[in-house]
Design a protein around this motif. Structure first.
Motif, mmCIF file in Angstrom:
data_model
loop_
_atom_site.group_PDB
_atom_site.id
_atom_site.type_symbol
_atom_site.label_atom_id
_atom_site.label_comp_id
_atom_site.label_asym_id
_atom_site.label_seq_id
_atom_site.Cartn_x
_atom_site.Cartn_y
_atom_site.Cartn_z
ATOM 1 N N SER A 27 1.652 -4.312 0.302
ATOM 2 C CA SER A 27 0.576 -3.604 0.997
ATOM 3 C C SER A 27 -0.729 -4.380 0.889
ATOM 4 N N GLY A 28 -0.999 -4.917 -0.282
ATOM 5 C CA GLY A 28 -2.210 -5.715 -0.467
ATOM 6 C C GLY A 28 -2.241 -6.914 0.456
ATOM 7 N N ARG A 29 -1.101 -7.602 0.587
ATOM 8 C CA ARG A 29 -1.023 -8.763 1.481
ATOM 9 C C ARG A 29 -1.320 -8.375 2.924
ATOM 10 N N LYS A 30 -0.741 -7.243 3.349
ATOM 11 C CA LYS A 30 -0.973 -6.790 4.724
ATOM 12 C C LYS A 30 -2.454 -6.509 4.962
ATOM 13 N N VAL A 31 -3.075 -5.856 4.000
ATOM 14 C CA VAL A 31 -4.484 -5.497 4.153
ATOM 15 C C VAL A 31 -5.364 -6.744 4.202
ATOM 16 N N VAL A 32 -5.115 -7.693 3.301
ATOM 17 C CA VAL A 32 -5.940 -8.908 3.258
ATOM 18 C C VAL A 32 -5.764 -9.717 4.537
ATOM 19 N N THR A 33 -4.537 -9.933 4.967
ATOM 20 C CA THR A 33 -4.315 -10.742 6.171
ATOM 21 C C THR A 33 -4.901 -10.069 7.410
ATOM 22 N N MET B 279 -3.923 -20.069 11.826
ATOM 23 C CA MET B 279 -2.983 -21.188 11.918
ATOM 24 C C MET B 279 -2.841 -21.862 10.549
ATOM 25 N N GLY B 280 -1.628 -21.917 10.081
ATOM 26 C CA GLY B 280 -1.370 -22.564 8.788
ATOM 27 C C GLY B 280 -1.548 -21.664 7.595
ATOM 28 N N LEU B 281 -1.972 -20.393 7.809
ATOM 29 C CA LEU B 281 -2.185 -19.487 6.674
ATOM 30 C C LEU B 281 -0.881 -18.813 6.261
ATOM 31 N N ASN B 282 -0.578 -18.870 4.988
ATOM 32 C CA ASN B 282 0.520 -18.088 4.405
ATOM 33 C C ASN B 282 -0.016 -17.509 3.097
ATOM 34 N N TYR B 283 -0.380 -16.237 3.130
ATOM 35 C CA TYR B 283 -1.019 -15.578 1.994
ATOM 36 C C TYR B 283 0.027 -14.750 1.263
ATOM 37 N N MET B 284 0.433 -15.208 0.075
ATOM 38 C CA MET B 284 1.537 -14.576 -0.642
ATOM 39 C C MET B 284 1.109 -13.759 -1.845
ATOM 40 N N ASP B 285 -0.033 -14.070 -2.428
ATOM 41 C CA ASP B 285 -0.484 -13.341 -3.613
ATOM 42 C C ASP B 285 -2.003 -13.340 -3.664
ATOM 43 N N GLY B 286 -2.555 -12.627 -4.640
ATOM 44 C CA GLY B 286 -4.000 -12.535 -4.746
ATOM 45 C C GLY B 286 -4.623 -13.614 -5.595
ATOM 46 N N PHE C 160 -3.951 -0.109 -1.887
ATOM 47 C CA PHE C 160 -3.925 1.342 -2.074
ATOM 48 C C PHE C 160 -5.012 2.027 -1.254
ATOM 49 N N GLN C 161 -6.206 1.471 -1.275
ATOM 50 C CA GLN C 161 -7.321 2.098 -0.575
ATOM 51 C C GLN C 161 -7.070 2.188 0.932
ATOM 52 N N SER C 162 -6.351 1.230 1.488
ATOM 53 C CA SER C 162 -6.120 1.228 2.932
ATOM 54 C C SER C 162 -4.799 1.871 3.337
ATOM 55 N N LEU C 163 -3.758 1.644 2.543
ATOM 56 C CA LEU C 163 -2.425 2.093 2.942
ATOM 57 C C LEU C 163 -1.819 3.129 1.997
ATOM 58 N N GLY C 164 -2.536 3.460 0.895
ATOM 59 C CA GLY C 164 -2.022 4.454 -0.028
ATOM 60 C C GLY C 164 -0.857 3.975 -0.858
ATOM 61 N N ASP C 165 -0.703 2.672 -0.953
ATOM 62 C CA ASP C 165 0.434 2.080 -1.670
ATOM 63 C C ASP C 165 -0.096 0.955 -2.548
ATOM 64 N N GLN C 166 0.312 0.944 -3.814
ATOM 65 C CA GLN C 166 -0.240 -0.014 -4.763
ATOM 66 C C GLN C 166 0.555 -1.316 -4.848
ATOM 67 N N THR C 167 1.465 -1.573 -3.930
ATOM 68 C CA THR C 167 2.306 -2.755 -4.032
ATOM 69 C C THR C 167 1.585 -4.012 -3.552
ATOM 70 N N THR C 168 2.137 -5.150 -3.985
ATOM 71 C CA THR C 168 1.609 -6.439 -3.533
ATOM 72 C C THR C 168 1.789 -6.596 -2.032
ATOM 73 N N ALA D 128 -7.369 -10.785 -10.221
ATOM 74 C CA ALA D 128 -7.176 -11.057 -8.796
ATOM 75 C C ALA D 128 -6.005 -10.256 -8.233
ATOM 76 N N GLU D 129 -4.899 -10.197 -8.977
ATOM 77 C CA GLU D 129 -3.744 -9.425 -8.510
ATOM 78 C C GLU D 129 -4.065 -7.933 -8.471
ATOM 79 N N ALA D 130 -4.876 -7.457 -9.415
ATOM 80 C CA ALA D 130 -5.275 -6.047 -9.423
ATOM 81 C C ALA D 130 -6.156 -5.729 -8.217
ATOM 82 N N LEU D 131 -7.038 -6.650 -7.844
ATOM 83 C CA LEU D 131 -7.867 -6.453 -6.657
ATOM 84 C C LEU D 131 -6.996 -6.363 -5.405
ATOM 85 N N LEU D 132 -5.961 -7.195 -5.356
ATOM 86 C CA LEU D 132 -5.044 -7.159 -4.222
ATOM 87 C C LEU D 132 -4.372 -5.786 -4.109
#
Length: 490
Positions: free
Chosen positions: A356-362, A373-380, A346-354, A337-341
């Motif tokens: 960047s993954g959070r930004k893309v998912v949200t 409302m009420g969403l806080n997405y911190m990890d994959g 990376f695919q969207s922002l060219g950066d493999q960090t968590t 799951a963390e690897a998917l994040l």
């Protein structure tokens, strides 16, 4: 509203009057034998049970069970929320605290895996390539380097989801050299994994140590040694259960990383912090043992200002993303799951960090109409206790997916009550084969979200999240089953 004037049975009238007179209904008194009763949350009288089914609708029975849970010893001091949602009418059938943000645990993976499937496609694969530079002389000597080029394959060498073991990949690479006529390598084996600086599965923020069913242990590096022989820095007298999940701190990168299995006697089998490095070292060792000398060493080279001209020898392709997601949701695999994040980041922002993954998912969720409302997405994976989501937003999210082209694949990745994955030991009786949902478990957190097939053939969506309960996780599972039982008759 039920019209009780239709019923002339005095028993029915009496029972219905009892139910309607209560603001909060508790159908059973708590005793030490409370959890050992065959049907602990129903009225004990079989006549009353028959009356319930005769005069009350399935929705009313769901509501009554929810009300009962408010005074249940296991849940009365907990924070919990529940919703059953009709995807056709887009209306709530029954709910409790459906707008309350709660810790979702591994139901977070519902968001992560869907984002990956939507953005990358069901047939996406990670490639790991063998290439060489230089030239091969008449004696089969390669005057140049071998390159192992990775793309961040999270399943590399793990056997997960049908992935090959390291020895199989090595064998395929070795056959590739034979096809090229290479009998000796006068150069290095260079690792290039520009996509990810490493394939490290880092733990997210705010993870509580010694969570239920997990240990966090320190260990050595896996860069040069077989991780199966990696030594733990722990006392030998420590009593570790073999059915737990493990995490450790590697001096190699000063980060927490995942481990699959504890074998006892201070030995840890890990999910490699540097899988390409282990693959390259295993490849070199196999070549030398089989008589193909390699004069150079294994060395990483993340960037190359003046890249050599290279020829492709062999490509190892990972299982498809749909296979990876199936494995992730069935086994609630945190590392995948963390690897998917990181991959979507990376695919969207060219950066493999968590981050960047959070930004893309949200952003993906927001664009898809997710109730933020009420969403806080911190990890994959859902390991972080900083994650929050509301039951109603989970239900509406799952509803929105039913029109997507990949819905069937996504739906099929979910564990089935009484039959598969992390739901195999729930709903073994009522609900067997009718609940399709992702589970979540942390210490004092138990969650369940997904779809249910009713006895009449309807597909409904539900979310049930319990935080800070009393008693054991098995007690909470029983309550969850009890809440959902009458929903099968909707």
């Amino acid at each position: 509203m039920v019209n009780f004037r239709r019923y002339i049975s005095s028993v029915a009238v009496l029972a219905s009057g009892f139910f309607l007179a209560q603001t909060t209904v508790s159908t059973v008194l708590y005793t030490p034998a409370y959890d050992n009763q065959k049907s602990s949350l129903n009225l004990p009288s079989p006549i009353t049970s028959m009356v319930e089914k005769t005069i009350l609708s399935p929705k009313e029975l769901v509501d009554i069970n929810v009300n009962t849970m408010m005074t249940d010893p296991v849940l009365k001091n907990a924070t919990w929320g529940f919703v059953v949602y009709d995807p056709k009418t887009k209306k709530v059938i029954s709910s409790y605290n459906e707008n309350t943000p709660l810790v979702p645990a591994s139901t977070t993976k519902l968001l992560t895996t869907e984002t990956a499937m939507s953005m990358l496609g069901e047939n996406y694969r990670w490639n790991t390539q063998l290439e060489y530079s230089g030239s091969i002389d008449e004696n089969g000597v390669l005057n140049g380097n071998l390159y192992i080029v990775g793309s961040g394959d999270p399943s590399l060498g793990t056997n997960k989801a049908g992935a090959w073991a390291y020895k199989d990949i090595v064998s395929d690479f070795k056959d590739g050299l034979s096809r090229e006529g290479i009998k000796k390598v006068n150069g290095d084996i260079i690792i290039q994994t520009a996509l990810f600086k490493s394939t490290i599965s880092r733990l997210p923020e705010n993870v509580v140590w010694l969570e239920n069913n997990n240990y966090y242990l320190p260990a050595g590096t896996t860069r040069e040694i077989n991780p199966a022989n990696e030594k733990l820095i722990v006392k030998k007298a420590a009593n570790f259960s073999t059915d737990k999940k493990f995490f450790y701190v590697s001096p190699y990168n000063n980060q927490m990383v995942y481990a699959d299995k504890y074998e006892g006697d201070g030995i840890l089998t890990t999910k490699l912090p540097d899988a390409p490095a282990y693959l390259a070292n295993s490849f070199r060792t196999t070549l030398v043992k089989s008589g193909i000398a390699v004069t150079g060493k294994v060395t990483p080279k993340m960037t190359d200002a003046a890249p050599e001209s290279r020829k492709l020898v062999s490509v190892y392709k990972s299982p498809t993303l749909s296979d990876i997601i199936y494995y992730t949701n069935q086994h609630s695999d945190n590392g995948l799951a963390e690897a998917l994040l990181r991959t979507v980041g990376f695919q969207s922002l060219g950066d493999q960090t968590t981050d960047s993954g959070r930004k893309v998912v949200t952003e993906h969720l927001k664009n898809g109409g997710f109730d933020m409302m009420g969403l806080n997405y911190m990890d994959g994976s859902g390991l972080s206790r900083s994650n929050n989501v509301t039951p109603i937003s989970q239900a509406k999210f799952l509803t929105s997916l039913m029109d997507e082209k990949y819905y069937k694949t996504y739906f099929n990745s979910l564990p089935i009550g009484g039959q598969s994955g992390t739901l195999k030991r729930m709903f073994s009786g009522t609900g067997n084969g009718q609940i399709f949902a992702k589970t979540g478990t942390l210490n004092k957190v138990k969650t369940l979200a997904g779809y249910l097939k009713t006895n009449s053939g309807r597909t409904l969506v539900f979310s049930l999240m319990v935080n800070n309960y009393a008693g054991s996780v098995d007690m909470v599972k029983k309550r969850m089953e009890k809440i959902l039982e009458p929903a099968l008759d909707l």
